[in-house]
Design a protein around this motif. Sequence first.
Motif, PDB file in Angstrom:
ATOM      1  N   ASP A 180       0.833  -1.200   0.000  1.00  0.00           N
ATOM      2  CA  ASP A 180       0.000   0.000   0.000  1.00  0.00           C
ATOM      3  C   ASP A 180       0.866   1.249   0.000  1.00  0.00           C
ATOM      4  O   ASP A 180       0.446   2.305  -0.446  1.00  0.00           O
ATOM      5  CB  ASP A 180      -0.919  -0.011   1.236  1.00  0.00           C
ATOM      6  CG  ASP A 180      -1.859  -1.193   1.198  1.00  0.00           C
ATOM      7  OD1 ASP A 180      -2.750  -1.197   0.330  1.00  0.00           O
ATOM      8  OD2 ASP A 180      -1.684  -2.140   2.002  1.00  0.00           O
ATOM      9  N   LYS A 181       2.060   1.096   0.540  1.00  0.00           N
ATOM     10  CA  LYS A 181       2.978   2.229   0.597  1.00  0.00           C
ATOM     11  C   LYS A 181       4.411   1.703   0.609  1.00  0.00           C
ATOM     12  O   LYS A 181       4.706   0.704   1.254  1.00  0.00           O
ATOM     13  CB  LYS A 181       2.713   3.012   1.877  1.00  0.00           C
ATOM     14  CG  LYS A 181       3.791   3.992   2.243  1.00  0.00           C
ATOM     15  CD  LYS A 181       3.241   5.369   2.306  1.00  0.00           C
ATOM     16  CE  LYS A 181       4.346   6.371   2.494  1.00  0.00           C
ATOM     17  NZ  LYS A 181       3.867   7.729   2.289  1.00  0.00           N
ATOM     18  N   VAL A 182       5.304   2.405  -0.091  1.00  0.00           N
ATOM     19  CA  VAL A 182       6.706   2.020  -0.128  1.00  0.00           C
ATOM     20  C   VAL A 182       7.523   3.129   0.525  1.00  0.00           C
ATOM     21  O   VAL A 182       7.271   4.313   0.294  1.00  0.00           O
ATOM     22  CB  VAL A 182       7.198   1.818  -1.587  1.00  0.00           C
ATOM     23  CG1 VAL A 182       8.594   1.197  -1.599  1.00  0.00           C
ATOM     24  CG2 VAL A 182       6.225   0.955  -2.378  1.00  0.00           C
ATOM     25  N   ILE A 183       8.477   2.749   1.359  1.00  0.00           N
ATOM     26  CA  ILE A 183       9.433   3.710   1.910  1.00  0.00           C
ATOM     27  C   ILE A 183      10.776   3.322   1.317  1.00  0.00           C
ATOM     28  O   ILE A 183      11.285   2.234   1.570  1.00  0.00           O
ATOM     29  CB  ILE A 183       9.429   3.675   3.450  1.00  0.00           C
ATOM     30  CG1 ILE A 183       8.003   3.977   3.975  1.00  0.00           C
ATOM     31  CG2 ILE A 183      10.417   4.695   4.016  1.00  0.00           C
ATOM     32  CD1 ILE A 183       7.842   3.880   5.488  1.00  0.00           C
ATOM     33  N   ALA A 184      11.318   4.213   0.474  1.00  0.00           N
ATOM     34  CA  ALA A 184      12.390   3.766  -0.418  1.00  0.00           C
ATOM     35  C   ALA A 184      13.603   4.676  -0.406  1.00  0.00           C
ATOM     36  O   ALA A 184      13.513   5.869  -0.140  1.00  0.00           O
ATOM     37  CB  ALA A 184      11.850   3.660  -1.842  1.00  0.00           C
ATOM     38  N   HIS A 198       2.870   4.506  -4.738  1.00  0.00           N
ATOM     39  CA  HIS A 198       2.657   5.359  -3.569  1.00  0.00           C
ATOM     40  C   HIS A 198       3.862   5.203  -2.630  1.00  0.00           C
ATOM     41  O   HIS A 198       4.072   4.123  -2.091  1.00  0.00           O
ATOM     42  CB  HIS A 198       1.365   4.932  -2.881  1.00  0.00           C
ATOM     43  CG  HIS A 198       1.033   5.731  -1.666  1.00  0.00           C
ATOM     44  ND1 HIS A 198       1.113   7.106  -1.637  1.00  0.00           N
ATOM     45  CD2 HIS A 198       0.618   5.353  -0.438  1.00  0.00           C
ATOM     46  CE1 HIS A 198       0.760   7.537  -0.440  1.00  0.00           C
ATOM     47  NE2 HIS A 198       0.460   6.496   0.308  1.00  0.00           N
ATOM     48  N   HIS A 199       4.662   6.261  -2.480  1.00  0.00           N
ATOM     49  CA  HIS A 199       5.914   6.082  -1.735  1.00  0.00           C
ATOM     50  C   HIS A 199       6.392   7.357  -1.055  1.00  0.00           C
ATOM     51  O   HIS A 199       5.916   8.450  -1.357  1.00  0.00           O
ATOM     52  CB  HIS A 199       7.015   5.601  -2.685  1.00  0.00           C
ATOM     53  CG  HIS A 199       7.529   6.688  -3.589  1.00  0.00           C
ATOM     54  ND1 HIS A 199       6.867   7.082  -4.723  1.00  0.00           N
ATOM     55  CD2 HIS A 199       8.627   7.484  -3.492  1.00  0.00           C
ATOM     56  CE1 HIS A 199       7.533   8.066  -5.301  1.00  0.00           C
ATOM     57  NE2 HIS A 199       8.606   8.330  -4.575  1.00  0.00           N
ATOM     58  N   SER A 200       7.334   7.191  -0.116  1.00  0.00           N
ATOM     59  CA  SER A 200       8.087   8.307   0.464  1.00  0.00           C
ATOM     60  C   SER A 200       9.554   7.921   0.482  1.00  0.00           C
ATOM     61  O   SER A 200       9.893   6.753   0.695  1.00  0.00           O
ATOM     62  CB  SER A 200       7.664   8.565   1.907  1.00  0.00           C
ATOM     63  OG  SER A 200       6.309   8.900   1.975  1.00  0.00           O
ATOM     64  N   PRO A 201      10.444   8.901   0.296  1.00  0.00           N
ATOM     65  CA  PRO A 201      11.873   8.616   0.391  1.00  0.00           C
ATOM     66  C   PRO A 201      12.333   8.583   1.841  1.00  0.00           C
ATOM     67  O   PRO A 201      11.700   9.189   2.702  1.00  0.00           O
ATOM     68  CB  PRO A 201      12.523   9.799  -0.328  1.00  0.00           C
ATOM     69  CG  PRO A 201      11.531  10.906  -0.247  1.00  0.00           C
ATOM     70  CD  PRO A 201      10.167  10.295  -0.083  1.00  0.00           C
ATOM     71  N   PHE A 206      14.861   7.530  11.343  1.00  0.00           N
ATOM     72  CA  PHE A 206      14.060   8.603  11.938  1.00  0.00           C
ATOM     73  C   PHE A 206      13.041   9.098  10.911  1.00  0.00           C
ATOM     74  O   PHE A 206      11.907   9.427  11.268  1.00  0.00           O
ATOM     75  CB  PHE A 206      14.961   9.754  12.414  1.00  0.00           C
ATOM     76  CG  PHE A 206      15.862   9.353  13.555  1.00  0.00           C
ATOM     77  CD1 PHE A 206      15.312   9.003  14.795  1.00  0.00           C
ATOM     78  CD2 PHE A 206      17.246   9.318  13.402  1.00  0.00           C
ATOM     79  CE1 PHE A 206      16.133   8.617  15.854  1.00  0.00           C
ATOM     80  CE2 PHE A 206      18.076   8.933  14.452  1.00  0.00           C
ATOM     81  CZ  PHE A 206      17.522   8.591  15.678  1.00  0.00           C
ATOM     82  N   ASP A 207      13.434   9.139   9.623  1.00  0.00           N
ATOM     83  CA  ASP A 207      12.479   9.490   8.558  1.00  0.00           C
ATOM     84  C   ASP A 207      11.341   8.469   8.523  1.00  0.00           C
ATOM     85  O   ASP A 207      10.176   8.826   8.369  1.00  0.00           O
ATOM     86  CB  ASP A 207      13.153   9.492   7.172  1.00  0.00           C
ATOM     87  CG  ASP A 207      14.343  10.433   7.102  1.00  0.00           C
ATOM     88  OD1 ASP A 207      14.331  11.452   7.819  1.00  0.00           O
ATOM     89  OD2 ASP A 207      15.290  10.144   6.329  1.00  0.00           O
ATOM     90  N   VAL A 208      11.704   7.193   8.657  1.00  0.00           N
ATOM     91  CA  VAL A 208      10.690   6.131   8.609  1.00  0.00           C
ATOM     92  C   VAL A 208       9.677   6.321   9.741  1.00  0.00           C
ATOM     93  O   VAL A 208       8.468   6.204   9.535  1.00  0.00           O
ATOM     94  CB  VAL A 208      11.356   4.732   8.687  1.00  0.00           C
ATOM     95  CG1 VAL A 208      10.299   3.636   8.759  1.00  0.00           C
ATOM     96  CG2 VAL A 208      12.285   4.502   7.495  1.00  0.00           C
ATOM     97  N   ILE A 209      10.180   6.663  10.940  1.00  0.00           N
ATOM     98  CA  ILE A 209       9.289   6.896  12.080  1.00  0.00           C
ATOM     99  C   ILE A 209       8.315   8.041  11.763  1.00  0.00           C
ATOM    100  O   ILE A 209       7.105   7.925  11.995  1.00  0.00           O
ATOM    101  CB  ILE A 209      10.092   7.204  13.371  1.00  0.00           C
ATOM    102  CG1 ILE A 209      10.904   5.956  13.795  1.00  0.00           C
ATOM    103  CG2 ILE A 209       9.172   7.656  14.499  1.00  0.00           C
ATOM    104  CD1 ILE A 209      11.871   6.207  14.950  1.00  0.00           C
ATOM    105  N   SER A 210       8.813   9.143  11.196  1.00  0.00           N
ATOM    106  CA  SER A 210       7.917  10.263  10.852  1.00  0.00           C
ATOM    107  C   SER A 210       6.868   9.860   9.838  1.00  0.00           C
ATOM    108  O   SER A 210       5.701  10.242   9.955  1.00  0.00           O
ATOM    109  CB  SER A 210       8.676  11.448  10.248  1.00  0.00           C
ATOM    110  OG  SER A 210       9.851  11.669  10.922  1.00  0.00           O
ATOM    111  N   ILE A 211       7.279   9.075   8.846  1.00  0.00           N
ATOM    112  CA  ILE A 211       6.339   8.640   7.807  1.00  0.00           C
ATOM    113  C   ILE A 211       5.242   7.756   8.413  1.00  0.00           C
ATOM    114  O   ILE A 211       4.060   7.908   8.133  1.00  0.00           O
ATOM    115  CB  ILE A 211       7.093   7.899   6.675  1.00  0.00           C
ATOM    116  CG1 ILE A 211       8.050   8.868   5.967  1.00  0.00           C
ATOM    117  CG2 ILE A 211       6.124   7.280   5.682  1.00  0.00           C
ATOM    118  CD1 ILE A 211       9.174   8.189   5.170  1.00  0.00           C
TER     119      ILE A 211
END
Length: 218
Positions: A180-184, A198-201, A206-211
């Motif tokens: 459903d979502k990719v963190i890449a 559908h993704h966030s860099p 710490f970025d992953v925690i915010s996402i």
Amino acid sequence: MTDIVVFCDFDGTITTSDNIISIMKKFAPPEWEGIKDSILSQQLSIQEGVGKLFSLLPSSKKDEITQYILSHAVIREGFGEFIDFTKRRGIKLYIVSGGIDFFVKPLLEKYVSFEQIYCNESNFDKETIEIIWPYTCDDDCDNRCGCCKPSLLRKLASLDDYKIVIGDSITDLQAAKSADKVIATDFLLQKCEELQLHHSPFTSFFDVISILNERLEV
Ligand code: MG
Ligand code: ZN
């Protein structure tokens, strides 16, 4: 509420570089490079290629290799905090890795329980290292992945879970397509942009925690 289930890659995602490559550079005879090139050009499947790579290494080197990885691998910033966060928020986390148990598990043992780790296994009874594949492709994948991430997604998550894939490379792409979502990061990030997944860099965990926090607030 829908459960969040996170599938996190290991090499190049939790660690900042690829451990199989580091092991080969340090311990393998020069012909490993040719095998690596055949994997990259897809003449060899990942499963065949990785099997061949480890067959270049004597089983007697097991402990030395594990120690080498323990002292050289760099864990990406914020990983420990990310693990605490998933526990606190009741987020299911699986580590899905094309790496091998004898270096993946020692590196992760202070962070997660072994039931959360899905990776390839190894046998040291013969002269050279033999790789064992407990998580090969199901009927819906014919890629000969070795450790098949899309198959594991189908097996471990239910249809109404919100599935998040965290990764860095081509080996995460098929799983990413069904998330459903990719963190890449790195190559996977490029691919997500290209295919408009559908993704966030991310750069650190710490970025992953915010996402994930954004998702929890929805
Ligand atoms: Mg990776
Ligand atoms: Zn597969």
